[in-house]
Design a protein around this motif. Structure first.
Motif, short mmCIF file in Angstrom:
data_model
loop_
_atom_site.label_atom_id
_atom_site.label_comp_id
_atom_site.label_asym_id
_atom_site.label_seq_id
_atom_site.Cartn_x
_atom_site.Cartn_y
_atom_site.Cartn_z
N SER A 132 1.01 -1.37 -0.08
CA SER A 132 -0.57 -0.06 0.11
C SER A 132 1.34 1.37 -0.28
O SER A 132 0.73 2.17 -0.29
CB SER A 132 -1.10 -0.15 1.37
OG SER A 132 -0.08 0.50 2.71
N THR A 133 2.29 1.21 0.03
CA THR A 133 3.00 2.50 -0.03
C THR A 133 4.09 1.78 -1.03
O THR A 133 4.72 0.86 -1.29
CB THR A 133 4.17 2.15 1.78
OG1 THR A 133 4.98 1.32 1.72
CG2 THR A 133 2.76 2.09 2.98
N PRO A 134 4.52 2.75 -1.67
CA PRO A 134 5.83 3.16 -2.60
C PRO A 134 7.16 2.24 -1.86
O PRO A 134 6.99 1.09 -2.54
CB PRO A 134 5.91 4.42 -3.13
CG PRO A 134 4.61 5.28 -2.76
CD PRO A 134 4.00 4.51 -1.20
N ASN A 135 7.59 2.93 -0.69
CA ASN A 135 8.86 2.05 -0.66
C ASN A 135 8.44 -0.35 -0.10
O ASN A 135 9.06 -0.26 -0.53
CB ASN A 135 8.89 2.51 0.55
CG ASN A 135 9.49 3.95 0.78
OD1 ASN A 135 9.99 4.26 -0.12
ND2 ASN A 135 9.34 4.72 1.97
N GLY A 136 7.07 -0.30 0.16
CA GLY A 136 7.16 -1.20 0.68
C GLY A 136 6.68 -1.99 -1.17
O GLY A 136 7.24 -3.13 -0.78
N LYS A 137 6.20 -1.44 -2.03
CA LYS A 137 6.23 -1.40 -3.38
C LYS A 137 7.91 -2.11 -4.07
O LYS A 137 8.32 -3.35 -4.47
CB LYS A 137 5.93 -1.07 -5.00
CG LYS A 137 3.79 -1.25 -3.97
CD LYS A 137 3.82 -0.45 -5.22
CE LYS A 137 1.89 0.25 -4.69
NZ LYS A 137 1.64 1.33 -5.86
N PHE A 138 8.87 -1.25 -3.43
CA PHE A 138 9.89 -1.49 -4.09
C PHE A 138 10.63 -2.74 -3.87
O PHE A 138 11.74 -3.68 -4.34
CB PHE A 138 10.70 0.02 -3.47
CG PHE A 138 12.67 -0.98 -4.11
CD1 PHE A 138 12.38 -0.65 -5.58
CD2 PHE A 138 13.30 -0.16 -3.46
CE1 PHE A 138 13.79 -0.10 -5.89
CE2 PHE A 138 14.49 -0.23 -3.01
CZ PHE A 138 14.63 -0.34 -4.79
N MET A 139 10.44 -2.70 -2.07
CA MET A 139 10.97 -4.06 -1.50
C MET A 139 10.05 -5.18 -2.08
O MET A 139 10.88 -6.06 -1.45
CB MET A 139 10.51 -3.51 0.36
CG MET A 139 11.33 -2.26 0.63
SD MET A 139 13.75 -3.32 0.95
CE MET A 139 12.91 -5.02 1.95
#
Length: 242
Positions: A132-139
């Motif tokens: 649900s967060t951009p950083n989470g998608k990258f991770m």
């Protein structure tokens, strides 16, 4: 002078509607080999998922695939969960560990893209992924790549070990098994003077399966049976009787 109250229409628009709690599908998976592994077992996963749900105030619905590997996404419970998420029948797919969901960076990346496009989220507790967060998608992409690398390294080590055993003369795979009457037939026909090809053709014509279940015998497969350890006592018996 007393303050002037805003009109009723303005007061109505200022009210904040409470956000509904997300509908969370908690996914669990073990392969057959992992059933007894306490670190990857269903009970361990369920405890971790429930602890996270308690922390966030979520109500969980558990979906479970027991006895399935993570080589692809073709698993009954997971397929059903993804269909519900895509149909907006749920909002979050929660897993205790990323490798419970997928070990393929291609599959996991596709799943993350689908979740983003359809408007639901993926949460993996062990790696802190929350799409649900951009950083989470990258991770999510990074950790899926690491998981696939680990799987490929394990596969390479296994292939190297098998190659080393083969080079050392160790016979690999399940040993072929033939009924004793088939072995006896080959021994008797060969000792009666028939050629390997004649024996092979007769076995094929009679519908006798090979040691590996195939329909067609060759001269080499018939010869291999005759020379096998299973045929040794029969050959010796025939020599004695002769």
């Amino acid at each position: 002078m007393s303050p002037v109250s805003p009109p009723e229409s303005l007061r109505a628009t200022s009210r904040v509607t409470p956000q509904a709690a997300p509908r969370v599908l908690a996914y669990l998976r073990v392969s057959t080999a992992e059933q007894a592994d306490s670190g990857a077992g269903l009970d361990a996963q369920r405890a971790a998922l429930q602890a996270e749900a308690d922390r966030r105030g979520w109500a969980l619905e558990y979906v479970e695939d027991a006895g399935y590997s993570a080589k692809d996404l073709n698993r009954p419970a997971l397929t059903g969960a993804l269909a519900r998420l895509n149909a907006r029948g749920a909002d979050v797919l929660l897993v205790a560990k990323l490798d419970r969901l997928s070990r393929s960076v291609h599959d996991f990346s596709g799943l993350v893209k689908e979740a983003t496009r359809r408007g639901w989220s993926v949460v993996c507790l062990d790696v802190g992924v929350d799409t649900s967060t951009p950083n989470g998608k990258f991770m999510a992409t990074i950790t899926a790549g690491i998981a696939e690398l680990e799987r490929e390294l394990i596969g390479q080590r296994t292939r190297d070990a098998l190659a080393a055993r083969k080079a050392a003369g160790v016979r690999l795979g399940r040993p072929p098994v033939l009924p004793l009457q088939v072995v006896r037939r080959i021994v008797e026909e060969r000792d009666a003077g028939r050629s390997w090809q004649t024996i092979a053709d007769s076995l094929t014509a009679d519908g006798v399966p090979t040691a590996r279940g195939g329909p067609t015998w060759t001269f080499s497969s018939a010869r291999a049976v005759y020379r096998s350890q299973a045929a040794a006592p029969l050959r010796k018996q025939l020599e004695i009787n002769a």
